[in-house]
Design an enzyme around this catalytic site. Structure first.
Site, PDB file in Angstrom:
ATOM      1  N   TYR A 122     105.008 -28.841 -19.768  1.00 18.66           N
ATOM      2  CA  TYR A 122     106.417 -28.665 -20.135  1.00 18.66           C
ATOM      3  C   TYR A 122     107.240 -27.676 -19.667  1.00 18.66           C
ATOM      4  O   TYR A 122     108.437 -27.432 -19.857  1.00 18.66           O
ATOM      5  CB  TYR A 122     106.557 -28.935 -21.791  1.00 18.66           C
ATOM      6  CG  TYR A 122     106.253 -30.511 -22.164  1.00 18.66           C
ATOM      7  CD1 TYR A 122     104.760 -30.762 -21.958  1.00 18.66           C
ATOM      8  CD2 TYR A 122     107.057 -31.443 -22.565  1.00 18.66           C
ATOM      9  CE1 TYR A 122     104.477 -31.710 -22.345  1.00 18.66           C
ATOM     10  CE2 TYR A 122     106.593 -32.539 -22.824  1.00 18.66           C
ATOM     11  CZ  TYR A 122     105.168 -32.998 -22.860  1.00 18.66           C
ATOM     12  OH  TYR A 122     104.928 -34.067 -23.087  1.00 18.66           O
ATOM     13  N   LYS A 170      90.915 -30.429 -24.093  1.00 17.53           N
ATOM     14  CA  LYS A 170      89.878 -30.999 -22.777  1.00 17.53           C
ATOM     15  C   LYS A 170      89.236 -29.887 -22.202  1.00 17.53           C
ATOM     16  O   LYS A 170      89.458 -29.882 -21.012  1.00 17.53           O
ATOM     17  CB  LYS A 170      90.983 -31.795 -21.811  1.00 17.53           C
ATOM     18  CG  LYS A 170      89.959 -32.810 -21.080  1.00 17.53           C
ATOM     19  CD  LYS A 170      89.563 -34.042 -21.663  1.00 17.53           C
ATOM     20  CE  LYS A 170      88.783 -34.862 -20.627  1.00 17.53           C
ATOM     21  NZ  LYS A 170      88.200 -36.097 -21.160  1.00 17.53           N
ATOM     22  N   ASP A 205      90.468 -37.381 -25.568  1.00 15.59           N
ATOM     23  CA  ASP A 205      90.130 -38.796 -25.488  1.00 15.59           C
ATOM     24  C   ASP A 205      89.549 -39.268 -26.683  1.00 15.59           C
ATOM     25  O   ASP A 205      89.778 -40.381 -27.164  1.00 15.59           O
ATOM     26  CB  ASP A 205      89.562 -39.061 -24.139  1.00 15.59           C
ATOM     27  CG  ASP A 205      88.318 -38.099 -23.724  1.00 15.59           C
ATOM     28  OD1 ASP A 205      88.370 -37.033 -24.599  1.00 15.59           O
ATOM     29  OD2 ASP A 205      87.573 -38.125 -22.837  1.00 15.59           O
ATOM     30  N   ASP A 229     102.278 -34.439 -27.947  1.00 16.28           N
ATOM     31  CA  ASP A 229     103.091 -35.301 -27.746  1.00 16.28           C
ATOM     32  C   ASP A 229     102.769 -36.877 -27.888  1.00 16.28           C
ATOM     33  O   ASP A 229     103.194 -37.553 -28.530  1.00 16.28           O
ATOM     34  CB  ASP A 229     103.902 -34.795 -26.398  1.00 16.28           C
ATOM     35  CG  ASP A 229     105.310 -35.664 -26.180  1.00 16.28           C
ATOM     36  OD1 ASP A 229     105.463 -36.394 -27.359  1.00 16.28           O
ATOM     37  OD2 ASP A 229     105.621 -35.795 -25.027  1.00 16.28           O
ATOM     38  N   ASP A 233     102.704 -39.560 -31.339  1.00 18.62           N
ATOM     39  CA  ASP A 233     103.377 -40.874 -31.264  1.00 18.62           C
ATOM     40  C   ASP A 233     102.347 -41.944 -31.398  1.00 18.62           C
ATOM     41  O   ASP A 233     102.728 -42.984 -32.132  1.00 18.62           O
ATOM     42  CB  ASP A 233     104.047 -41.045 -29.756  1.00 18.62           C
ATOM     43  CG  ASP A 233     105.518 -40.618 -29.789  1.00 18.62           C
ATOM     44  OD1 ASP A 233     105.762 -39.748 -30.553  1.00 18.62           O
ATOM     45  OD2 ASP A 233     106.451 -41.403 -28.831  1.00 18.62           O
TER      46      ASP A 233
HETATM   47 MG    MG Z   1     107.712 -37.992 -27.743  1.00 21.86          MG
END
Ligand code: MG
Ligand code: NAI
Length: 340
Positions: A122, A170, A205, A229, A233
């Site tokens: 980001y 990861k 994962d 992120d 969700d």
């Molecule tokens: Mg979001």
């Protein structure tokens, strides 16, 4: 009790519906001075800036910030003008490096995702190399960034009486970036052994699978920006969607509290937006301000309202935003009387 100053940014759409209702609830729980700040698409249309400098100044002068939701304009709606995201601007200006999402259905699911909020992919360092025809994005993970988010997660666990912190990564593929994150995690975890806070780690994962299959495995998850992120969700799907999903953005000096959902233009103005995600964000704010008892009372009030089926249509009920809030306030008043 101290009088806290709260910067209130309603934003757009249902932000203008759920935030005033949250303020109405909070007024029953303490002595607050609410100071309005403007941000969002409507603000942009009126003042030419989606987050004016005065709003950022107000936010800095307050003890905490309550934020609704803002609408992101489509490119053609901008008429060539520049638009900066209010929430991303606030995160950067106030250095809100920790994003916290409690995932609870008030029954069998109860864990928290703590996501690093400033680094990773980001940082937006992307470029295209026409010679190799490769598009490249840089993933930036700093030692300082790892250290402060991991320390934050363990401190959060201590303060909220949680027993385990899990690092999600990861590192088997991203050996350098996530390698640093994982190594820092176990270094910091040493210090918290004396408080009996367990530390373990999972691949991202595998975590995506376990969140669906066996969410009881988790207590506090700490992870990097992109993974956090996506996983947060996914996890809000476990608790019936966005109507019950609060969040906080916290740094060393400031705290901003907001429902996870957006401005929901499809239902805005109908009076049926679920106010509970925003009200639960208010409960997180109370805890941040040290109002532990009031925070607990507010969460219990929301829990009983949900259990009794006093909900908006998204949770299967038939009440309006305002009616749900009234029910929450009734419960708050009841608990204030009976609880020490
Ligand atoms: Mg979001
Ligand atoms: P959204 O979260 O606004 O809505 C998604 C779906 O969930 C819609 O069907 C909506 O009606 C429903 N929903 C959301 N919150 C609800 C609530 N409290 N009660 C009942 N139903 C609810 O996401 P969407 O539609 O993708 O985005 C709409 C706008 O919001 C866009 O402009 C987007 O950029 C913006 N947005 C802003 C965020 C923020 O300010 N932090 C976060 C996410 C989206």
């Amino acid at each position: 009790m101290k009088r806290y100053k709260i910067c209130v940014i309603e934003g757009d759409g249902i932000g203008k519906e759920v935030i005033p209702e949250t303020v109405r609830v909070l007024e029953n729980l303490g002595d607050f001075q609410f100071i309005k700040g403007y941000a969002g698409y409507q603000c942009f249309k009126r003042y030419g800036d989606p987050i004016p400098e005065e709003t950022i100044e107000t936010a800095r002068e307050c003890d905490a910030i309550l934020f609704g939701a803002v609408t992101t304009p489509k490119p053609h709606e901008l008429e060539g003008k520049r638009y900066r995201s209010p929430i991303i601007t606030l995160r950067r200006e106030l250095d809100l490096y920790a994003n916290i999402r409690p995932i609870s259905n008030f029954k069998d699911i109860d864990f928290v995702i703590i996501r690093e909020n400033t680094e990773d992919l980001y940082v937006g360092r992307e470029y295209y190399n026409p010679h190799t025809q490769e598009a490249v994005a840089e993933r930036v993970i700093s030692k300082r960034g790892c250290y402060r988010i991991v320390r934050f997660a363990f401190e959060y666990a201590l303060e909220h009486h949680r027993r385990k912190v899990s690092c999600v990564h990861k590192a088997n593929v991203l050996r350098v970036t996530d390698g640093l994150f994982l190594k820092t995690f176990y270094e910091v975890s040493e210090h918290y052994k004396r408080y009996n806070i367990e530390a373990d780690d999972y691949l991202v994962d595998t975590t995506a699978l376990y969140i669906v299959k066996n969410p009881q495995l988790f207590d506090v998850i700490v992870t990097t920006n992109l993974f956090g992120d996506i996983l947060s969700d996914e996890a809000s799907g476990l608790i019936g969607g966005l109507g019950l999903a609060p969040s906080a953005n916290i740094g060393d000096r400031y705290g901003l509290f907001e429902p996870v959902h957006g401005s929901a233009p499809d239902i805005a103005g109908k009076g049926i937006a679920n106010p509970l995600a925003s009200i639960l964000s208010g409960a997180m704010m109370l805890q941040y301000l040290g109002m532990e008892r009031e925070s607990r009372i507010l969460r219990m009030a929301v829990k009983s309202v949900v259990e009794k089926g006093y909900t908006t249509p998204d949770l299967g009920g038939n009440l309006k935003t305002r009616e749900v809030t009234d029910k929450v306030i009734e419960e708050v008043k009841r608990y204030l009387e009976v609880m020490p």
